[in-house]
Scaffold this active site. Structure first.
Site, PDB file in Angstrom:
ATOM      1  N   LYS A  64       0.811  -1.222   0.000  1.00 39.42           N
ATOM      2  CA  LYS A  64       0.000   0.000   0.000  1.00 39.42           C
ATOM      3  C   LYS A  64       0.849   1.279   0.000  1.00 39.42           C
ATOM      4  CE  LYS A  64      -3.445  -2.533   2.697  1.00 39.42           C
ATOM      5  NZ  LYS A  64      -4.151  -2.664   3.964  1.00 39.42           N
ATOM      6  N   ASP A 114      -8.692  -6.912  10.033  1.00 37.68           N
ATOM      7  CA  ASP A 114     -10.048  -6.370   9.948  1.00 37.68           C
ATOM      8  C   ASP A 114     -11.127  -7.446   9.887  1.00 37.68           C
ATOM      9  OD1 ASP A 114      -9.297  -7.181   7.414  1.00 37.68           O
ATOM     10  OD2 ASP A 114      -9.801  -5.304   6.413  1.00 37.68           O
TER      11      ASP A 114
END
Length: 406
Positions: free
Chosen positions: A110, A145
């Site tokens: 990322k 998550d």
């Protein structure tokens, strides 16, 4: 299939106020989560955009600065007799978990390049920054998550067995009997533990799933060729690109747009999955919404009604296949614990595909009947949106750790 060290299901009766950090690729969310003890919770949160400087060098001090600002602005301090505030930490980068509050960074992605971090414990790096900056917070749990989604749903619906992300990417976590987890090396093998499946990587050997030439083209040209192949068939980042490949194939055969394309459509990842959602949902008589996307947004020459019908059918087929594969994966995991299927059972789900793709939830139920039977789906299976699951779930895991400490 990664053991998470999370071993206690929430009951919905827990109370208390806990901090949570949710570090993603773009934002850091700092949350204060209050568990009300009646399966409900309240959430106060603040988003901080991660600076380029933080991504390249001073991430850990940036996190400490943001948490310090949050504590100051909300007047938060440790409870009487305590030196720190317990905190759950959702860390959305690949880590090899070594304990409930420890995990070594496997690699950056990322766009992050923080030096001297890979191979080191991300909790230690964060905790050291808290100490340097005099932030009275202790990270007591680290998770991803999907585990957060499972725990958030589990607090509101204690019969939750799975947490799933159907969004830009996809992953799932579920409760497994510890005696069935070969990777768990601890002495205690009684009870349950959450397993982080990382199911987006299912069939990386490309031997099982029903690939088409359009999937193969996407995979061949992607930066992570040969990886996350299941994710590439069902998640929001990739479905539009599969559809673009299929549309261009029909253009090349002169079956669409009289063989004409556009500079925009010829570029990779310009056919957003959001366009697919709009196209599939367009029930107007002349498919005017499809016409607007093709001609105004993608700059394709004037289209015929048949062109628009074909594009809608292509998008519909690719979306339907994605939902069917999603339902198959979910059902397979539920079937691995048949003893739980005698009673009502919930699945917590978050992500843009689940929330916004037309009829995604309805189709998940319908396709699941093929594998799980009408009786179970109609009477016992419940799918729930676990919004903000990654932040709330981190606080709930922190709460379970604190409960075990006391």
């Amino acid at each position: 299939m990664i053991p998470t060290f999370v071993r206690r299901r929430p009951s919905g009766k827990e109370t208390g106020t806990f901090l949570a950090l949710d570090l993603g690729g773009t934002n850091l969310r700092v949350c204060q989560v209050t568990l009300n003890g009646d399966t409900t919770y309240s959430l106060v949160q603040q988003k901080f955009t991660i600076t380029q400087d933080a991504k390249e060098s001073r991430l850990w001090d940036f996190i400490a600065d943001c948490v310090g600002i949050f504590l100051e602005e909300h007047g938060l301090s440790p409870a009487p007799g305590k030196r720190t505030i317990p905190c759950g930490y959702t860390f959305s980068f690949p880590i090899f978990q070594t304990g409930i509050a420890s995990g070594n960074l496997s690699m950056w992605n990322k766009g992050f390049t923080v030096p001297n971090s890979v191979g080191r414990d991300v909790v230690n790096l964060t905790q050291s920054a808290f100490q340097r900056n005099h932030v009275p917070v202790e990270v007591v749990a680290v998770l991803n998550d999907t585990v957060g989604t499972l725990m958030t749903s589990g607090y509101s619906h204690p019969d939750t067995q799975m947490g799933i992300i159907f969004g830009t990417g996809t992953n799932a976590a579920y409760w497994e009997n510890m005696e069935n987890i070969p990777k768990w090396t601890g002495a205690d093998r009684k009870g349950e533990m959450v397993v982080n499946m990382e199911w987006g990587a299912f069939d990386n050997a490309t031997e099982v799933l029903p690939y088409t030439m359009h999937d193969n083209k996407l995979n061949r040209k992607s930066s992570n060729h040969g990886l996350q192949v299941f994710e590439k068939m069902i998640s929001g980042l990739f479905l539009g690109e599969v559809a673009r490949n299929a549309i261009l194939s029909l253009v090349d055969q002169r079956l669409l747009f009289e063989g004409r394309s556009s500079e925009i459509l010829n570029k990779s990842y310009t056919f957003d999955t959001a366009y697919m959602s709009e196209i599939v949902a367009d029930d107007s008589k002349d498919l005017r919404g499809v016409k607007t996307i093709l001609e105004s947004t993608l700059d394709i020459p004037p289209t015929t009604f048949v062109d628009r019908q074909v594009v809608k059918n292509v998008c519909g087929m690719i979306g339907t296949r994605g939902v069917r594969l999603s339902a198959a994966a979910m059902s397979a995991v539920l079937l691995s614990r048949p003893e739980l299927m005698e009673n009502p059972l919930s699945v917590g789900i978050d992500g843009s595909m689940y929330q916004f793709y037309p009829n995604f939830e309805k189709d998940l139920y319908n396709v699941s009947r093929t594998f799980l039977g009408d009786d179970f789906v109609n009477n016992r299976l419940r799918l729930h949106l676990a919004k903000d699951g990654s932040g709330v779930g981190a606080a709930i895991v922190a709460m379970t750790v604190e409960h075990e400490r006391s």
